[in-house]
Design a protein around this motif. Structure first.
Motif, PDB file in Angstrom:
ATOM      1  N   ILE A 256       0.816  -1.216   0.000  1.00  0.00           N
ATOM      2  CA  ILE A 256       0.000   0.000   0.000  1.00  0.00           C
ATOM      3  C   ILE A 256       0.845   1.259   0.000  1.00  0.00           C
ATOM      4  O   ILE A 256       0.473   2.275  -0.595  1.00  0.00           O
ATOM      5  CB  ILE A 256      -0.992   0.000   1.203  1.00  0.00           C
ATOM      6  CG1 ILE A 256      -2.018   1.134   1.082  1.00  0.00           C
ATOM      7  CG2 ILE A 256      -0.249   0.066   2.516  1.00  0.00           C
ATOM      8  CD1 ILE A 256      -2.974   0.976  -0.065  1.00  0.00           C
ATOM      9  N   ASN A 257       2.027   1.224   0.611  1.00  0.00           N
ATOM     10  CA  ASN A 257       2.895   2.396   0.625  1.00  0.00           C
ATOM     11  C   ASN A 257       3.416   2.712  -0.777  1.00  0.00           C
ATOM     12  O   ASN A 257       3.481   3.878  -1.182  1.00  0.00           O
ATOM     13  CB  ASN A 257       4.069   2.172   1.579  1.00  0.00           C
ATOM     14  CG  ASN A 257       4.908   3.423   1.757  1.00  0.00           C
ATOM     15  OD1 ASN A 257       4.405   4.468   2.174  1.00  0.00           O
ATOM     16  ND2 ASN A 257       6.182   3.334   1.410  1.00  0.00           N
ATOM     17  N   VAL A 258       3.783   1.679  -1.532  1.00  0.00           N
ATOM     18  CA  VAL A 258       4.234   1.879  -2.914  1.00  0.00           C
ATOM     19  C   VAL A 258       3.092   2.431  -3.757  1.00  0.00           C
ATOM     20  O   VAL A 258       3.256   3.394  -4.522  1.00  0.00           O
ATOM     21  CB  VAL A 258       4.762   0.559  -3.512  1.00  0.00           C
ATOM     22  CG1 VAL A 258       5.059   0.725  -5.009  1.00  0.00           C
ATOM     23  CG2 VAL A 258       6.025   0.118  -2.784  1.00  0.00           C
ATOM     24  N   LEU A 259       1.901   1.823  -3.631  1.00  0.00           N
ATOM     25  CA  LEU A 259       0.744   2.288  -4.400  1.00  0.00           C
ATOM     26  C   LEU A 259       0.426   3.746  -4.107  1.00  0.00           C
ATOM     27  O   LEU A 259       0.176   4.542  -5.027  1.00  0.00           O
ATOM     28  CB  LEU A 259      -0.473   1.420  -4.071  1.00  0.00           C
ATOM     29  CG  LEU A 259      -0.463  -0.014  -4.594  1.00  0.00           C
ATOM     30  CD1 LEU A 259      -1.649  -0.779  -4.038  1.00  0.00           C
ATOM     31  CD2 LEU A 259      -0.480  -0.043  -6.107  1.00  0.00           C
ATOM     32  N   ASN A 260       0.423   4.099  -2.832  1.00  0.00           N
ATOM     33  CA  ASN A 260       0.082   5.468  -2.456  1.00  0.00           C
ATOM     34  C   ASN A 260       1.098   6.468  -2.986  1.00  0.00           C
ATOM     35  O   ASN A 260       0.742   7.567  -3.406  1.00  0.00           O
ATOM     36  CB  ASN A 260      -0.037   5.591  -0.941  1.00  0.00           C
ATOM     37  CG  ASN A 260      -1.319   4.991  -0.408  1.00  0.00           C
ATOM     38  OD1 ASN A 260      -2.287   4.839  -1.148  1.00  0.00           O
ATOM     39  ND2 ASN A 260      -1.339   4.643   0.866  1.00  0.00           N
TER      40      ASN A 260
END
Length: 370
Positions: A256-260
């Protein structure tokens, strides 16, 4: 309260929206003093029996061996196991492969179902499958004591079609503030010099229309497609747009950190979903300060209102790609309003509180009847 969550492949999330919902809900409910059981596929990467205070029950899931039919067997196995536990409430996320077993739910347990989107509208399904999905939807209504709608559109649909009330509880998101530009290096990108979308590669998510626009725009700016492309439709899209080097299929990303961060630093974030309720990726884009270009339909407008740009066809995509720049002042109020909505309406703490209150209310009704 003792609450069981069924209808997902399990937690922590390694798949999609309902799994993410189950993850946040389970943690939030445990933190509020509830006893929570989440059902996981036996194929799930997490194999322990407890995850951050949540009890995990692994059930046999033959989907990887026999395909879609395996989902029905998995759900049946979950319901059989559920009968061994004395739960107050079962939260059923979706109904597609579980509602036919609704009559087997434990009789003393309250069943409340999040009805998801209008699955039978998905263009990937044959007419025969669509007919079954409408039937499954009706069983989901029939065998549930209470219903949850994650969008006003779904709530209105259930009222008009089945003459039943449902509790509106949206999906959730958390305002993203941990932006790190170095994430872009792994994808050879520069901030605000690329566009993107995140979606399952399915026709109803407007991916072909969006990519037709990208091709017609003839820009060198990279365009990222995040989603599993190892599917028949994914392979079709890759073949059709193979000569357009700016179009990059990067596969599924579940960090989720990469996506965000990818959302945060994009020029335009495209959201082409046409079916469903409050889509998780849309809220996460809002929370990530993305300038959103959404398919022009009621489901998206219920959430975004005037705080997005919209498209109906490939020519609209071309116009936006050529003329819209993220950093222009005219769009900053949209970004601010979308972040305000996340904080005021869609923050996961708010959503978990709404689920908790819903559970308390329906349990109180049961106790008053007894």
């Amino acid at each position: 309260m003792k609450i069981a969550i069924i209808g997902t492949r399990g937690i922590p999330n390694h798949y999609g929206g309902f799994e993410q919902c189950a993850e946040y809900l389970a943690l939030g409910l445990v933190n509020r003093g509830c006893e929570v059981i989440v059902y996981n596929s036996h194929n799930h990467p997490y194999q322990e029996d407890v995850w951050k205070g949540v009890k995990i029950v692994h059930c046999y899931d033959p989907e990887n061996k026999i395909g879609t039919a395996g989902q029905f067997i998995y759900d049946l196995n979950c319901i059989f196991d559920l009968r061994k536990h004395n739960c107050d409430i079962v939260l059923q996320l979706g109904y597609t492969s579980s509602s036919i077993w609704g009559w087997l739910m434990p009789k003393k347990t309250i069943v409340t179902t999040n009805m998801d989107g209008l699955e039978w509208k998905r263009t990937k399904y044959s007419e025969k499958v669509k007919k079954f999905l409408r039937y499954a939807e009706s069983l989901g209504v029939k065998y549930s004591d209470y219903l949850i709608s994650d969008s006003i559109g779904i709530q209105n649909y259930l009222k008009e079609t089945y003459k039943v009330d449902s509790t509106y509880i949206a999906y959730g998101a958390t305002l993203f503030e941990n932006n790190k530009e170095d994430v872009l290096k792994n994808y050879d990108l520069r901030s605000y010099e690329y566009d993107m979308l995140i979606a399952r590669l399915e026709p109803e998510n407007s991916i072909e229309i969006i990519l037709d626009g990208v091709a017609k725009a003839k820009l060198n700016r990279p365009f990222l497609i995040v989603g599993n492309h190892d599917t028949p439709y994914g392979k079709y899209l890759k073949q059709k747009f193979s000569s357009f080097l700016q179009i990059q299929f990067v596969g599924g990303i579940y960090d989720i950190n990469v996506l965000n961060n990818l959302r945060y630093y994009s020029n335009i974030y495209f959201h082409g979903h046409t079916v469903g309720g409050t889509n998780p990726s849309l809220l996460e884009a809002m929370a990530s300060n993305s300038l959103i270009c959404a398919n022009d339909n009621d489901f998206n407008r219920y959430i975004l209102g005037n705080d997005a740009i919209y498209f109906k066809n490939a020519d609209d995509i071309v116009n936006h790609l050529v003329n819209v720049k993220y950093e222009e002042n005219q769009f900053q109020s949209m970004l601010s309003e979308n972040k305000r909505k996340i904080v005021d309406q869609f923050d996961w703490e708010i959503i978990v509180d709404q689920y908790t209150n819903h559970f308390k209310d329906i349990l109180k009704v049961k106790k008053s009847i007894i």
